[in-house]
Scaffold this active site. Structure first.
Site, mmCIF file in Angstrom:
data_model
loop_
_atom_site.group_PDB
_atom_site.id
_atom_site.type_symbol
_atom_site.label_atom_id
_atom_site.label_comp_id
_atom_site.label_asym_id
_atom_site.label_seq_id
_atom_site.Cartn_x
_atom_site.Cartn_y
_atom_site.Cartn_z
ATOM 1 N N ASN A 154 -0.897 11.359 0.104
ATOM 2 C CA ASN A 154 0.566 10.452 0.585
ATOM 3 C C ASN A 154 1.568 10.599 -0.548
ATOM 4 O O ASN A 154 2.682 10.305 -0.210
ATOM 5 C CB ASN A 154 0.143 9.046 0.656
ATOM 6 C CG ASN A 154 -0.340 8.199 -0.473
ATOM 7 O OD1 ASN A 154 -0.911 8.717 -1.449
ATOM 8 N ND2 ASN A 154 -0.440 7.132 -0.231
ATOM 9 N N GLY A 230 -7.162 7.222 -4.468
ATOM 10 C CA GLY A 230 -7.563 7.599 -3.189
ATOM 11 C C GLY A 230 -8.425 6.169 -2.499
ATOM 12 O O GLY A 230 -8.147 5.011 -2.905
ATOM 13 N N SER A 231 -9.217 6.492 -1.583
ATOM 14 C CA SER A 231 -10.004 5.286 -0.803
ATOM 15 C C SER A 231 -10.855 4.557 -1.681
ATOM 16 O O SER A 231 -11.411 5.339 -2.706
ATOM 17 C CB SER A 231 -10.600 6.018 0.386
ATOM 18 O OG SER A 231 -11.379 6.798 -0.116
ATOM 19 N N VAL A 234 -14.595 6.300 -1.638
ATOM 20 C CA VAL A 234 -14.421 7.467 -2.561
ATOM 21 C C VAL A 234 -14.605 7.033 -3.989
ATOM 22 O O VAL A 234 -15.353 7.339 -4.886
ATOM 23 C CB VAL A 234 -13.494 8.622 -2.492
ATOM 24 C CG1 VAL A 234 -13.705 9.584 -3.356
ATOM 25 C CG2 VAL A 234 -13.763 9.194 -1.176
ATOM 26 N N GLY A 235 -13.692 5.952 -4.323
ATOM 27 C CA GLY A 235 -13.511 5.506 -5.827
ATOM 28 C C GLY A 235 -15.061 4.828 -6.114
ATOM 29 O O GLY A 235 -15.523 5.123 -7.442
ATOM 30 N N GLU A 252 -7.463 3.923 -8.699
ATOM 31 C CA GLU A 252 -6.432 3.492 -8.081
ATOM 32 C C GLU A 252 -6.788 3.456 -6.410
ATOM 33 O O GLU A 252 -6.968 4.673 -5.904
ATOM 34 C CB GLU A 252 -5.193 4.166 -8.294
ATOM 35 C CG GLU A 252 -4.648 3.752 -9.539
ATOM 36 C CD GLU A 252 -4.326 2.442 -10.077
ATOM 37 O OE1 GLU A 252 -4.209 1.814 -9.020
ATOM 38 O OE2 GLU A 252 -4.529 2.099 -11.220
ATOM 39 N N CYS A 286 -0.347 3.193 -0.101
ATOM 40 C CA CYS A 286 -1.274 2.159 -0.464
ATOM 41 C C CYS A 286 -0.712 1.092 -0.467
ATOM 42 O O CYS A 286 -1.337 -0.169 -0.407
ATOM 43 C CB CYS A 286 -1.911 2.547 -1.759
ATOM 44 S SG CYS A 286 -0.582 3.085 -3.217
ATOM 45 N N GLU A 466 -1.748 2.585 -13.752
ATOM 46 C CA GLU A 466 -1.043 3.633 -14.084
ATOM 47 C C GLU A 466 0.262 3.603 -14.576
ATOM 48 O O GLU A 466 0.765 2.320 -14.373
ATOM 49 C CB GLU A 466 -1.001 4.628 -12.853
ATOM 50 C CG GLU A 466 -2.332 4.954 -12.452
ATOM 51 C CD GLU A 466 -2.309 6.215 -11.572
ATOM 52 O OE1 GLU A 466 -2.724 7.315 -12.244
ATOM 53 O OE2 GLU A 466 -1.907 6.271 -10.411
#
Ligand code: NAD
Length: 496
Positions: A154, A230-231, A234-235, A252, A286, A466
């Site tokens: 994104n 990411g999602s 997956v995190g 994140e 996000c 970040e």
């Protein structure tokens, strides 16, 4: 028709084909007839080569003085500025968001490059007085080594820049795996860094799937940290995969962000902010404002004005300057949005606007969906709890500030929140009470600037941030140093 451009991996300072020779097509989500380029479908072998190159380069790069590293980043910032418009067009073609937004995406990379170039002359540690006479105490940052960077689609250049640039200024080398939907923008960033003079092996790019390249990064023993955006699903997998070898991981992840609209709000401003927050980037941020919690005293007035504006949003190819909202990134994301529209309807929320896929001749070759508004949403409904990542917004009535804050915090994510109010007391109370990593007053939940920490609480993040100087903490380790120039043994805590 022009022959499509074939892109490669960037390993050890050279553009190289994948070991398997497999490739895939990167097509525009606004017009699948538009072939953006052919990209390598890499696997663990390519990843290993990239990691080995990064490990070798680390031996030298870590010893380059940080102000010298910074000069390269500064040059890269200037070159990104020159290439901004061309990179934005490429990004709109591969990602779909409108040109003004893709220019903003490249601008984030420019801002981050200048900011991190400045850090090359700071990278502050501490000097503190020692407990003993004739003793000196200080702390310095040291790099981690090879960093594996895994990014979503994104923010195709901004997010890679948020990871690569602080990693480099701290003296690390990197292997980046961008999302397969948007490899071009990351390749453009990497090419610019190479043109600016980054030595071979310091930045490596491997294009491929999470299952092949991503997993290979997680498994490789030379990779000392993984930075992932990411999602949440997956995190979680990344967190588990990093745990046995104690790889650092900064995660994140998802969000379900909220705008609180109080009864004293400037409603025109709130409507304008909600439109931008909910439907900017087609809701695929996000930080998207996917929940609007509105005081019941102004609920109907807000909803009427909001709905009226939503109906006028022009949807189309982001390359057309009159377009206000582009497509979803791919078929699967479009299907997710369609499913949530069904879920919302079944849950009993009132669909007041949108709800349909666009398949007229102007939109049939892309993944377009109407901006969609559900009203009378109750806070526990799935559409109010789960991240949809599309142009669907839930409007939830509330009764005053306390109820708004309770609803706002009543989800599993904690990325961004905002309040519209003219009352400074309410603004400060909400600022304190909302348990999110980012908070805005009289602005929507999107619009972070690169020099403050970015990230979230609960299932949005694992405690890191970040951007800003906070990013330096994720890409370095502290070393505490004591220098005893007394010429004798001095025992801390004993020889008082
Ligand atoms: P995703 O989790 O599907 O993919 C992100 C990246 O992880 C991709 O590069 C993907 O290939 C890779 N990946 C997938 N499986 C992997 C595995 N098993 N091992 C290693 N890597 C793997 O997310 P997405 O669909 O690309 O992006 C959307 C999500 O990103 C949303 O949930 C959104 O909220 C989140 N996001 C968060 C932030 C933030 O800063 N909090 C910013 C942008 C996007």
């Amino acid at each position: 028709m022009d022959t499509p451009k074939v892109y490669k991996n960037f390993i050890n300072g050279e553009w190289v084909e994948s070991q398997s020779g497999r490739v895939y097509e990167n097509r525009s989500p606004a017009d699948t007839k538009d072939l953006v380029g052919i990209f390598p479908q890499s696997d663990a072998r390519d990843t290993t080569l990239a990691v080995e190159a990064a490990a070798e380069a680390f031996r030298r790069w870590r010893l380059v003085p940080a102000p010298r590293r910074a000069e390269i980043l500064f040059r890269a910032a200037q070159m990104l500025q020159e290439r901004k418009d061309a990179f934005a067009v490429g990004m709109t073609r591969e990602m779909g968001k409108i040109l003004t937004e893709t220019r903003g995406d490249v601008q984030e990379a420019i801002d981050m490059a200048y900011f991190m170039a400045g850090e090359g002359r700071r990278l502050y540690g501490q000097t503190v007085p020692a407990e003993m006479p004739n003793k000196f105490a200080m702390s310095v940052r040291m790099p981690l080594g090879v960093c594996g960077l895994i990014t979503p689609w994104n923010f195709p250049m901004a997010i890679p820049s948020w990871k690569i640039l602080p990693a480099l200024i701290c003296g690390n080398t990197v292997v980046i795996k961008p999302a397969t939907d948007t490899p071009l923008s990351c390749a453009n960033l990497v090419q610019t860094l190479a043109d600016a003079g980054i030595p071979r092996g310091v930045v490596n790019l491997v294009v491929g799937s999470g299952a092949e390249v991503g997993e290979a990064l997680l498994a490789h023993p030379y990779v000392r940290m993984i930075s992932f955006t990411g999602s949440t699903a997956v995190g979680r997998r990344i967190s588990e995969a990093c745990a046995p070898s104690f790889k650092h991981s900064t995660l994140e992840m998802g969000g379900k962000n909220v705008i609180l609209v109080m009864d004293d709000a400037d409603l025109d401003l709130a409507v304008e902010g909600a439109l931008w927050g909910a439907f900017g980037t087609t809701g695929q941020r996000c930080t998207a404002s996917s929940r609007l919690v509105v005081d019941k005293r102004v609920y109907h007035e807000f909803l009427d004005r909001f709905e009226e504006c939503v109906r006028r949003i022009r949807i189309g190819n982001g390359l057309d300057p009159t377009t206000q909202m582009g497509p979803l990134i791919n078929q699967s994301q479009l299907r997710t949005v369609q499913e949530y529209v069904q879920i919302g309807t079944q849950e009993g929320a009132r669909l007041v606007s949108g709800g349909n896929t666009l398949d007229d001749p102007d939109h049939a070759c892309g993944f377009f969906h109407e901006p969609t508004v559900f009203a009378e949403v109750s806070p526990r409904m799935r559409i109010a709890q789960e991240e949809i990542f599309g142009p669907v917004v839930s409007v939830i009535p509330c009764d005053g500030l306390d109820s708004a804050v309770e609803i706002g915090n009543g989800i599993s994510y904690g990325l961004s929140a905002s309040i519209y109010t003219q009352d400074i007391n309410r603004a400060f109370a909400a600022m304190r009470e909302m348990y999110t990593g980012i908070f805005y007053v009289n602005a929507p939940t999107i619009g972070a600037e690169i020099h403050l920490p970015f990230g979230g609480t609960k299932e949005t993040g694992n405690g890191h941030r970040e951007a800003g100087t906070a990013a330096l903490d994720t890409y370095s380790e502290w070393k505490a140093i004591y220098i005893d120039y007394s010429g004798k043994l001095q025992r801390a805590q004993i020889d008082l």
